[in-house]
Design an enzyme around this catalytic site. Structure first.
Site, PDB file in Angstrom:
ATOM      1  N   GLU A 244      -5.539  -0.396   2.597  1.00 28.55           N
ATOM      2  CA  GLU A 244      -5.601  -0.845   3.996  1.00 28.55           C
ATOM      3  C   GLU A 244      -5.492   0.326   4.956  1.00 28.55           C
ATOM      4  O   GLU A 244      -6.170   0.374   5.986  1.00 28.55           O
ATOM      5  CB  GLU A 244      -4.472  -1.858   4.250  1.00 28.55           C
ATOM      6  CG  GLU A 244      -4.496  -2.496   5.631  1.00 28.55           C
ATOM      7  CD  GLU A 244      -3.665  -1.763   6.670  1.00 28.55           C
ATOM      8  OE1 GLU A 244      -3.733  -2.150   7.865  1.00 28.55           O
ATOM      9  OE2 GLU A 244      -2.954  -0.800   6.320  1.00 28.55           O
TER      10      GLU A 244
ATOM     11  N   ASP B  17      -0.951  -0.272  -0.376  1.00 25.66           N
ATOM     12  CA  ASP B  17      -0.788   1.163  -0.157  1.00 25.66           C
ATOM     13  C   ASP B  17       0.179   1.470   0.971  1.00 25.66           C
ATOM     14  O   ASP B  17       0.511   0.616   1.792  1.00 25.66           O
ATOM     15  CB  ASP B  17      -2.134   1.824   0.111  1.00 25.66           C
ATOM     16  CG  ASP B  17      -2.847   1.261   1.332  1.00 25.66           C
ATOM     17  OD1 ASP B  17      -2.684   0.064   1.627  1.00 25.66           O
ATOM     18  OD2 ASP B  17      -3.576   2.016   2.004  1.00 25.66           O
TER      19      ASP B  17
END
Length: 486
Positions: A145, A78
């Site tokens: 994350e 991400d």
């Protein structure tokens, strides 16, 4: 995109350009994960996902390297979605628009996603380039994350075969990271009491904007302004004398990004509107002088507003502003053990109001558990004084430095040979996933490296082109230098 594909090393930049074309903010990584799985299968690589969505790819050793210690290259899928207020962009559907600006790659009006897209691209480029020599190789790409490390929390023992992990989420070429801060999310929920806006009161919108913003770990020591705190400070200074009644207050978008903008809709007696404008200009001059070295575009804007919302009662509004103004923010303590590194910090990241409650979301980081616990205690006490509910959750451990790490010594020696200079061995205040990996894989030897990225978590994010080339040289040489198993 064509600009990027002409850069060197070409395989890495081509893959990064493709990553930019597929939207992948936190919680929207599925399209990118599916693309990578398909890409890996086309290349005949082993590819699978675990229960939380992490992606694992495997490539056999280069002939002659079969006895080397297996290595996993790790990145997260991400990116942080941040954009300038005048940029029209939907991170869930629109591609990032990167471009080359002299020595840097930037994005048009948004975060670039070099954090951690360049690291991800480098790991995939190693898989794609058969000229890179390596032992048994894995690539681990983790989920979400940036919003709580869900992928790292969900990683199970026995899935990875590697003995060494190279994290690619660092942001300074020439530095080797061997430890990082842990963190915990903290939310304060304040009940709101409302009543009709008094007759004769004029609604206005007060905006703090133009701040740099940035990464709440890597940039927290730079003295950057926090828009939520600047807005609370102004309202605390002048709210009572101007008889301001607050309708709503919102600022920041992510708990791990330093807020660049904050907005208050308020009402005040019409005869006090002129004084509001004058005091805002005085305040702007004061904070511009305070922040002259770091905030060049700071601005305050006051404009007419329309709102159907009721106003907070005077007591409730005063309590809300006092609570926000009293919250600590920024560096709490520098480390005694690691000189020049922040030990504990706090980012008052997101403030939002609903009809009946206000939310204040913070991210606490610390190299030591007691540092996190101390700030949790401070915020909990403030919440009790204000009559608010407080919640601490999502605590994740730091990555304890290991001065005897074999892979750290290999990286240092390899860097020295390649570039004829000694790299800096560092502990980073930002949160890396390595600390969480130690729970399912306690014997894993870990190190973190990366190219130079500035302004992560803000629309000013950029990656230095030359440093990407140096990072690639180091990464590929490091894989070749990994020794055989004992």
């Amino acid at each position: 995109m064509s600009e990027l594909t002409q850069l060197s090393p070409q395989p890495l930049w081509q893959i990064f350009a493709k990553i930019c074309s597929i939207p992948h903010p936190s919680y929207h990584e599925e399209a990118l994960a599916a693309h990578i799985l398909h890409w890996a299968q086309e290349k005949g690589l082993h590819a699978e996902r675990d229960a939380v969505g992490n992606v694992l790819l495997r490539k056999p050793a280069t002939p002659g390297y079969e006895k080397r210690q297996p290595v996993v290259l790790q990145a997260h899928l991400d990116m942080v979605p941040q954009k300038n207020s005048d940029t029209i962009h939907d991170f869930a559907t629109d591609p990032i628009q990167p471009y080359v600006d002299a020595d840097w790659v930037k994005a048009r009006g948004t975060t670039l996603g070099a954090d951690n897209g360049i690291g991800m691209a480098s790991a995939l480029a190693v898989l794609a380039d058969d000229s890179v020599q390596h032992g048994p190789l894995e690539v681990l790409l983790t989920m979400t994350e940036e919003t709580g490390m869900a992928g790292a929390f969900g990683l199970q023992p026995g899935w990875l075969q590697a003995e060494i992990l190279i994290n690619t989420d660092s942001e300074e070429e020439g530095e080797i990271y061997m430890g990082c801060a842990g963190g915990v999310d903290f939310k304060t929920i304040l009940p709101l009491e409302r009543e009709a806006v008094p007759a004769g009161y004029q609604p206005l919108k007060l905006t703090i904007k133009g701040l740099k913003g940035g990464h709440s770990g890597a940039d927290i020591h730079l003295g950057l302004a926090n828009a939520n705190k600047l807005l609370a400070r102004f309202l605390s200074l002048h709210g009572q004398k101007l008889d301001i009644r607050l309708l709503d207050l919102n600022g920041g978008t992510l708990r791990n990004a330093i807020p660049r903008e904050a907005f208050a809709t308020l009402a005040l007696p019409q005869e006090n509107a002129e004084s509001l404008h004058a005091l805002a200009q005085e305040y702007l001059a004061v904070i511009k002088a305070e922040l002259a070295a770091v905030e060049k575009k700071l601005a305050i804007q006051i404009e007419p507003a329309t709102s159907d919302a009721q106003a907070l009662t005077k007591g409730c509004g005063d309590r809300f502003i006092a609570l926000l103004n009293a919250m600590p923010n920024g560096v709490i303590r520098m480390s005694d053990d690691v000189k020049g590194v922040v030990e504990t910090s706090l980012n008052v990241g997101v403030v939002s109001t609903e009809a009946d409650r206000a939310h204040i979301r913070c991210l606490i980081r610390s190299l030591i558990d007691s540092g996190k616990e101390d700030v949790v205690g401070t915020l909990s006490a403030l919440g009790r004084l204000a009559g608010a509910e407080t919640i601490a959750k999502g605590s994740y451990p730091g990555w304890k430095p290991d001065a005897n790490s074999p892979v750290m010594h290999i990286v240092r020696e390899t860097y020295q040979k390649l570039f004829n200079k000694t790299p800096n061995i560092q502990v980073i205040h930002a949160g890396l996933e390595c600390g969480l990996f130690k729970k399912p894989y306690p014997q894993m030897d870990m190190v973190s490296i990366g190219p130079t990225i500035t302004g992560p978590h803000s629309p000013d994010e950029q990656v230095h082109i030359k440093s990407v080339g140096q990072y690639w040289i180091l990464l590929t040489a490091l894989l070749k230098a990994i020794p055989e198993k004992n």
